[in-house]
Design a protein around this motif. Structure first.
Motif, short mmCIF file in Angstrom:
data_model
loop_
_atom_site.label_atom_id
_atom_site.label_comp_id
_atom_site.label_asym_id
_atom_site.label_seq_id
_atom_site.Cartn_x
_atom_site.Cartn_y
_atom_site.Cartn_z
N LYS A 173 0.72 -1.07 -0.13
CA LYS A 173 0.06 0.02 0.14
C LYS A 173 0.93 1.28 -0.15
O LYS A 173 0.50 2.36 -0.70
N GLN A 174 1.93 1.24 0.78
CA GLN A 174 2.76 2.49 0.77
C GLN A 174 3.30 2.76 -0.30
O GLN A 174 3.46 4.05 -0.83
N TYR A 177 0.79 4.23 -2.65
CA TYR A 177 0.30 5.73 -2.11
C TYR A 177 1.44 6.32 -2.94
O TYR A 177 1.11 7.55 -3.45
N ARG A 178 2.80 5.98 -2.88
CA ARG A 178 3.89 7.12 -3.52
C ARG A 178 3.59 7.16 -5.08
O ARG A 178 3.62 8.17 -5.74
N ARG A 181 0.99 9.35 -5.94
CA ARG A 181 1.44 10.96 -5.97
C ARG A 181 2.08 10.95 -7.29
O ARG A 181 1.74 12.23 -7.87
N GLU A 200 -5.83 7.02 4.78
CA GLU A 200 -5.38 6.87 3.40
C GLU A 200 -5.83 8.11 2.66
O GLU A 200 -5.16 8.96 2.05
N LEU A 204 -3.38 11.28 1.15
CA LEU A 204 -3.39 11.26 -0.20
C LEU A 204 -4.12 12.28 -0.85
O LEU A 204 -3.69 12.96 -1.79
#
Ligand code: ATP
Length: 244
Positions: A173-174, A177-178, A181, A200, A204
């Motif tokens: 997940k992390q 997220y990156r 973006r 989350e 985000l």
């Protein structure tokens, strides 16, 4: 009016029923390049909102304007909206490569152009090694990257994501997220995603909307989620005032 001030998406007085459930009088806008999260419990109508923005569902009243035009009046092939389904919905009988290139093929690009564009985006998403595989053989994370590449291959100004991270482990997940973006910056698209996960959404999104029982209770800047003067119903949903 200056064109740049016009919202990318303008949802105006949207009502839509399915069975006993209704989305009621939903209003909101999405601006070019922003990330908007919509949070809500299961069954709150999150998927129905995304489907209506994409023009897959016809509202009983109200409308969705995309770049100033009623989405229902824009032919499907001309909408150019990226959509990531909750279960990814890859075509099972097509390889990852053919899935990613599908909409380019529909647009009549040559095989060479399709291959070049697919290879470029696959390299960008680290999925070159799975291009020859079928969806049933992909891991969850690989399937998601393939589905994202398929959604973004036409460089849509708007990307809609239905609970995009719910099936991933915390470490994966992390990474996503990156990646989200970076995608938003590199592709310059607005992103609307729906989720159950408040953290989350805060991490985000630029703004967060709270959807309860088919009603959009408000949209706030993400840093204001817990300081907004919400109704008792929203406060209970957010767990506000429950600290020991
Ligand atoms: N075709 C349909 N016929 C009858 N009811 C429907 C239909 N589609 C959706 N619903 C109902 O509408 C409500 C909202 O559904 P929706 O899928 O938008 O919820 P959601 O917020 O995305 O839920 P989840 O977080 O569990 O995915 C649910 O109660 C669902 O059962």
């Amino acid at each position: 009016m200056e064109k740049s001030k016009e919202p990318l998406v303008d949802v105006r007085g949207l009502n839509l029923s399915r069975g006993d459930f209704c989305l009621e009088d939903i209003h909101f806008t999405v601006h070019a390049g922003e990330i908007l999260a919509i949070i809500g419990k299961t069954g709150a109508g999150k998927t129905m909102i995304l489907e209506t923005i994409a023009g897959f569902s016809t509202p009983s009243s109200g409308d969705v304007r995309y770049k100033g035009v009623d989405i229902q009046k824009i032919p499907l092939h001309a909408r150019n909206i990226g959509y990531l389904y909750q279960d990814y919905s890859l075509f099972p009988h097509l390889t990852a490569e053919a899935n990613i290139g599908y909409s380019l093929k529909m647009r009549g690009l040559s095989k060479k152009e399709i291959r070049e564009q697919v290879e470029e985006i696959a390299s960008r998403f680290g999925i070159t090694h799975v291009l020859g595989q079928y969806p049933g053989t992909l891991s969850g994370g690989e399937g998601q990257r393939v589905a994202l590449a398929r959604a973004l291959i036409t460089r849509p100004p708007l990307l809609l994501l239905d609970e995009p991270f719910s099936a991933l482990d915390p470490v994966t997940k992390q990474g996503f997220y990156r990646m989200l973006r970076e995608i938003q910056q590199d592709f310059g698209c607005a992103v609307v995603f729906v989720t159950h996960d408040f953290i989350e959404a805060e991490v985000l999104a630029n703004r967060i909307g709270v959807l309860l029982g088919g009603r959009l209770c408000g949209i706030v800047p993400s840093q204001g989620l817990y300081t907004e003067n919400w109704s008792p119903e929203v406060q209970a949903f957010l767990g506000m005032g429950m600290e020991a």
